[in-house]
Design a protein around this motif. Structure first.
Motif, PDB file in Angstrom:
ATOM      1  N   VAL A 125       0.848  -1.191   0.000  1.00 57.20           N
ATOM      2  CA  VAL A 125       0.000   0.000   0.000  1.00 57.20           C
ATOM      3  C   VAL A 125       0.882   1.239   0.000  1.00 57.20           C
ATOM      4  O   VAL A 125       1.796   1.336   0.807  1.00 57.20           O
ATOM      5  CB  VAL A 125      -0.894  -0.010   1.252  1.00 57.20           C
ATOM      6  CG1 VAL A 125      -1.637   1.298   1.393  1.00 57.20           C
ATOM      7  CG2 VAL A 125      -1.861  -1.167   1.185  1.00 57.20           C
TER       8      VAL A 125
ATOM      9  N   ARG B 167       2.128   4.688   1.037  1.00 54.30           N
ATOM     10  CA  ARG B 167       1.918   5.421   2.289  1.00 54.30           C
ATOM     11  C   ARG B 167       1.816   6.909   2.006  1.00 54.30           C
ATOM     12  O   ARG B 167       2.250   7.390   0.966  1.00 54.30           O
ATOM     13  CB  ARG B 167       3.098   5.158   3.237  1.00 54.30           C
ATOM     14  CG  ARG B 167       3.197   3.710   3.655  1.00 54.30           C
ATOM     15  CD  ARG B 167       2.300   3.430   4.807  1.00 54.30           C
ATOM     16  NE  ARG B 167       1.923   2.039   4.839  1.00 54.30           N
ATOM     17  CZ  ARG B 167       1.080   1.531   5.725  1.00 54.30           C
ATOM     18  NH1 ARG B 167       0.555   2.293   6.639  1.00 54.30           N
ATOM     19  NH2 ARG B 167       0.770   0.257   5.710  1.00 54.30           N
ATOM     20  N   CYS B 168       1.271   7.590   2.978  1.00 54.92           N
ATOM     21  CA  CYS B 168       1.164   9.047   2.871  1.00 54.92           C
ATOM     22  C   CYS B 168       2.554   9.654   2.777  1.00 54.92           C
ATOM     23  O   CYS B 168       3.450   9.288   3.522  1.00 54.92           O
ATOM     24  CB  CYS B 168       0.427   9.564   4.108  1.00 54.92           C
ATOM     25  SG  CYS B 168       0.468  11.345   4.303  1.00 54.92           S
TER      26      CYS B 168
ATOM     27  N   PRO C 225      -1.941   4.740   5.297  1.00 53.41           N
ATOM     28  CA  PRO C 225      -1.986   4.465   3.853  1.00 53.41           C
ATOM     29  C   PRO C 225      -2.575   5.653   3.123  1.00 53.41           C
ATOM     30  O   PRO C 225      -3.578   6.218   3.537  1.00 53.41           O
ATOM     31  CB  PRO C 225      -2.898   3.246   3.748  1.00 53.41           C
ATOM     32  CG  PRO C 225      -3.569   3.121   5.044  1.00 53.41           C
ATOM     33  CD  PRO C 225      -2.743   3.797   6.059  1.00 53.41           C
ATOM     34  N   GLY C 226      -1.937   6.033   2.041  1.00 52.22           N
ATOM     35  CA  GLY C 226      -2.412   7.174   1.291  1.00 52.22           C
ATOM     36  C   GLY C 226      -3.395   6.728   0.230  1.00 52.22           C
ATOM     37  O   GLY C 226      -3.247   5.695  -0.406  1.00 52.22           O
ATOM     38  N   ASN C 227      -4.426   7.546   0.011  1.00 51.78           N
ATOM     39  CA  ASN C 227      -5.393   7.148  -0.998  1.00 51.78           C
ATOM     40  C   ASN C 227      -5.740   8.259  -1.963  1.00 51.78           C
ATOM     41  O   ASN C 227      -6.678   8.138  -2.714  1.00 51.78           O
ATOM     42  CB  ASN C 227      -6.676   6.640  -0.330  1.00 51.78           C
ATOM     43  CG  ASN C 227      -7.140   7.561   0.758  1.00 51.78           C
ATOM     44  OD1 ASN C 227      -6.692   8.698   0.855  1.00 51.78           O
ATOM     45  ND2 ASN C 227      -8.012   7.076   1.613  1.00 51.78           N
ATOM     46  N   MET C 228      -5.001   9.357  -1.929  1.00 48.77           N
ATOM     47  CA  MET C 228      -5.268  10.410  -2.893  1.00 48.77           C
ATOM     48  C   MET C 228      -3.987  10.779  -3.597  1.00 48.77           C
ATOM     49  O   MET C 228      -2.937  10.877  -2.954  1.00 48.77           O
ATOM     50  CB  MET C 228      -5.833  11.645  -2.195  1.00 48.77           C
ATOM     51  CG  MET C 228      -7.274  11.468  -1.782  1.00 48.77           C
ATOM     52  SD  MET C 228      -7.938  13.015  -1.199  1.00 48.77           S
ATOM     53  CE  MET C 228      -7.801  12.736   0.532  1.00 48.77           C
ATOM     54  N   GLN C 229      -4.127  11.039  -4.889  1.00 52.48           N
ATOM     55  CA  GLN C 229      -2.929  11.439  -5.612  1.00 52.48           C
ATOM     56  C   GLN C 229      -3.167  12.762  -6.294  1.00 52.48           C
ATOM     57  O   GLN C 229      -4.272  13.066  -6.718  1.00 52.48           O
ATOM     58  CB  GLN C 229      -2.619  10.394  -6.671  1.00 52.48           C
ATOM     59  CG  GLN C 229      -1.913   9.175  -6.096  1.00 52.48           C
ATOM     60  CD  GLN C 229      -1.176   8.432  -7.165  1.00 52.48           C
ATOM     61  OE1 GLN C 229      -1.608   8.409  -8.298  1.00 52.48           O
ATOM     62  NE2 GLN C 229      -0.038   7.868  -6.818  1.00 52.48           N
TER      63      GLN C 229
END
Lengths: 75, 413
Positions: free
Chosen positions: A53, A55-56, A63-67
């Motif tokens: 996953v 990471r920020c 866990p980062g979920n935006m790009q």
């Protein structure tokens, strides 16, 4: 550290069944959900490997979920 | 979903499984949920008898029918005669209870015996052990929260549980978290409030501190000049106003034009006030050109002193008027041709001495609490900042290759 299958508690879990509220390894998932046409309708989601996953970037923790492609910090 | 079991399609459905989201007849329910340790945990309950598609929530004793929430509200909501019906919550079960046990939890409900069922019963002695005692304790609260009407909760469930052989009986799980969530939400709001209050105070303080910090020089200068200049004008204008109101300012014509030479700020102020009254008559009268011109320029001074930050602009204009600037004539004549609009500012200038002194007092008080040391406003932000990756003291995005050369301009940013 990965989640352990709730049924056999010996293998790492790779799917999560929301209807059953259980994380299952591949073998147990087949066992549980293929025996029954009702169970076969359960929606299952795959569990990601913690190391895969992204990471920020800032805190390196969650866990980062935006790009934000193309973002450059202004000078 | 519907009147027929989803599994066999043969018998009418009686129970609803929440996890499978399926309506099942009793025998299929037994078969499906005994296959598997996971499926045994599913919670099932009776089907609503009105719509046959949702799990039943209460049983109305008057009408002897099990209803889901929608049907319950629709049936018992409007008419007052129905709203007082006694309702009893329907419990759900999991595991593999026998028909005897099912009838015990649903004591109002006589179950049809299918031939296959009794055969299954003996085979399936798989009963889960634990039993939830919390049900009856918080059921009344759940009902009062959700309905606000008189609801009777059967207490004989307790006795039946003792007789039953220990299959898990759970009340409707959807409502169980509800009271807990309410408490949690209430608790969390309570705890969060005191946290926020002190924080919100700080921005207010900090803003003033910052403001005072950066503007300290300008403010001091302005105030000093202001006291000097404005105090004088106030005295003058107060005297003049006392003598007869605004009209008196315009009534007297012959204030000496000699004052308009502007020897100092004080003199100019006094003369400007005196000379304003000369404007109207000066327009009509053919007074000397010099006095008219100086009147006009001084009236401009009079306008500008009404503003707070006029100290610097005022000194500029005094210079102009002493030089006898003819260029102002054209512009000022435009201003003065119309009805003089300066009446309202005239009244405002004399009154705000009270508010001004309040403001000055406040400034003096806040000055005492100023703090110029390094101050952390948010500890959480400091914690985050401390763990962030840095290259040469600057924050960097983790993972990027940073061969950092500040002199190299080829970087995209």
């Amino acid at each position: 550290m990965r989640t352990i299958c709730d049924a056999c508690e010996s293998a790492a879990a790779i799917v999560f069944c929301a209807a059953d509220e259980a994380a299952l390894c591949g073998a147990c998932d087949e066992k549980v959900h293929l025996c029954n046409k009702l169970a076969g309708r359960h929606v299952r989601v795959g569990l990601a490997n913690p190391s895969d996953v992204p990471r920020c970037d800032i805190c390196e923790n969650a866990p980062g979920n935006m790009q934000f492609p193309g973002y450059k910090p202004g000078k | 979903m519907g009147y027929i079991c989803d599994f066999c399609g043969d018998q009418p459905s009686l129970v609803y499984c929440r996890s499978d989201a399926a309506c099942l007849c009793l025998s299929c329910d037994r078969n499906v949920h005994s296959a598997n340790a996971l499926s045994k945990r599913h919670s099932r309950t009776l089907l609503c008898e009105r719509c046959n598609s949702q799990p039943a929530f209460v049983r109305c004793a008057e009408e002897k029918v099990s209803l889901c929430q929608n049907c319950d509200w629709m049936g018992h909501d409007a008419s007052t005669s129905n709203s007082t019906h006694k309702r009893q919550t329907i419990n759900s079960y999991s595991g593999c209870p026998s028909s005897g046990e099912l009838s015990s939890i649903w004591s109002f409900f006589s179950q049809p015996d299918s031939a296959g069922e009794s055969a299954c019963e003996q085979e399936l002695g798989l009963m889960s052990i634990s039993e939830n005692i919390e049900n009856t304790s918080w059921d009344p609260t759940v009902n009062t929260i959700s309905h606000n009407i008189a609801v009777v909760v059967e207490v004989n469930d307790d006795c039946n549980v003792d007789k039953g052989s220990g299959w898990t009986r759970t009340s409707i799980p959807e409502h169980r978290p509800a009271p807990q969530l309410l408490d949690q939400a209430a608790g969390s709001t309570y705890t969060s409030l005191p946290k926020f209050c002190p924080q919100t105070k700080y921005p207010g303080l900090s803003e003033d501190d910052l403001y005072d910090d950066f503007n300290i020089d300008e403010v001091d200068l302005n105030l000093e000049n202001y006291e000097e200049l404005f105090g004088v004008t106030l005295n003058h204008s107060e005297e003049l106003l006392e003598n007869g109101g605004i009209d008196s300012l315009f009534g007297t014509k012959d204030m000496s034009a000699a004052d308009s030479t502007c020897q100092g700020a004080v003199a100019a102020e006094g003369s400007s006030i005196g000379l304003v009254n000369a404007i109207q008559p000066a327009c009509s009268n053919a007074a000397s050109a010099d006095s008219v011109m100086s009147n006009k320029t001084d009236s401009i001074l009079y306008f500008t002193t009404k503003h707070a930050h006029s100290s610097l602009s005022f000194s500029g204009l005094t210079g102009e008027s002493s030089a006898g600037d003819y260029q102002d004539c054209g512009a000022s004549s435009m201003l003065l041709m119309g009805e003089p609009p300066w009446c309202p500012p005239c009244t405002e200038s004399s009154i705000p001495s009270a508010t001004r002194s309040d403001a000055v007092m406040r400034y003096k008080e806040k000055k005492k609490t100023r703090k110029f040391e390094k101050r952390v406003r948010y500890a959480s932000r400091k914690a985050r900042a401390d763990v962030r990756k840095r290259v040469k003291g600057r924050f960097v995005k983790a993972g990027d290759a940073y061969d950092y050369d500040p002199l190299n301009q080829s970087r995209s940013c």
